[in-house]
Design an enzyme around this catalytic site. Structure first.
Site, PDB file in Angstrom:
ATOM      1  N   ARG A 155      -7.567   7.933  -0.965  1.00  0.00           N
ATOM      2  CA  ARG A 155      -6.259   7.667  -0.994  1.00  0.00           C
ATOM      3  C   ARG A 155      -5.305   9.043  -1.227  1.00  0.00           C
ATOM      4  NH1 ARG A 155      -6.881   4.196  -6.020  1.00  0.00           N
ATOM      5  NH2 ARG A 155      -5.426   5.577  -6.948  1.00  0.00           N
ATOM      6  N   ARG A 166       1.052  14.514 -10.395  1.00  0.00           N
ATOM      7  CA  ARG A 166       0.697  13.197 -11.143  1.00  0.00           C
ATOM      8  C   ARG A 166       0.458  13.562 -12.613  1.00  0.00           C
ATOM      9  NH1 ARG A 166      -3.614   9.533  -8.565  1.00  0.00           N
ATOM     10  NH2 ARG A 166      -2.945   8.020 -10.227  1.00  0.00           N
TER      11      ARG A 166
END
Length: 209
Positions: A155, A166
């Site tokens: 991904r 993140r």
């Protein structure tokens, strides 16, 4: 038992959630999988979520809270559940507090450096969402999901630059949840180990404590 797994992206929450789910016979609720399903079916909510996920940002609270409320109302959650990836912010936690009582929160701690190394090797089935790792959890056949035979992909949010972004969001937005649940006396800290089995042993011990 109503459980939450907290930890940075890539800390191993999904793996531990699957094991707990099997042991306690309760469903794992992963917001990531629910959102990706909406994304794949091209719903308005899925497309909206995609724009945030592609930038390594959190999906807005009102979208996620609505998804979770509907899911917790389903029959298979009556005896408990494991939440993986929710709540991620204090407003989400406060919304959840109004829906259900949380029995325990497992705080899975892993260093940022270890997480970046881990996530670059992660692969996900594009059909069913099952997760694998090139070092720690290899599929039986390279590039093929053991469960459904789907193709395994990396991904975009597992690429190192996105992972760093993140982690920054996690430390700012999600770490405060640990203090929120400590006030309720339900937090159990588990230090993530190199071997999954060792982390599992510590996680199950924390649940029984």
């Amino acid at each position: 038992m109503n459980l939450i797994l907290l930890g940075a992206p890539g800390a191993g929450k999904g793996t531990q959630a699957a094991i707990i789910c099997e042991r306690l016979n309760i469903p794992t609720i992963s917001t990531g999988n629910i959102i990706r399903a909406a994304l794949k079916s091209g719903t308005e909510m899925g497309l909206k979520a995609k724009s945030y996920m592609d930038q390594g940002k959190l999906v807005p609270d009102e979208v996620v809270i609505g998804i979770i409320k509907e899911r917790l109302a389903e029959d298979d959650c009556q005896n408990g559940f494991v939440l993986d990836g929710f709540p991620r912010t204090i407003p989400q936690a406060e919304a959840l507090d109004k829906m259900v009582k949380i029995d325990k929160v497992i705080d899975l701690e892993v260093s940022d450096e270890a997480i970046i190394a881990r996530m670059s090797g992660r692969r996900v089935c594009e059909k069913c969402g099952a997760t694998y790792h090139l070092l720690y959890k290899k599929p039986k056949a390279e590039g093929v999901c053991d469960i459904c035979g789907g193709t395994l992909i990396q991904r975009k949010d597992d690429h190192p630059d996105t992972v760093k972004a993140r982690l920054e969001v996690y430390h700012k937005e999600t770490e405060p949840l640990i203090a929120h649940y400590k006030k309720q006396g339900v937090v159990k800290r588990v230090d993530g180990q190199e071997e999954v089995a060792d982390t599992t042993r510590l996680t199950l011990a924390a649940l029984e404590a």
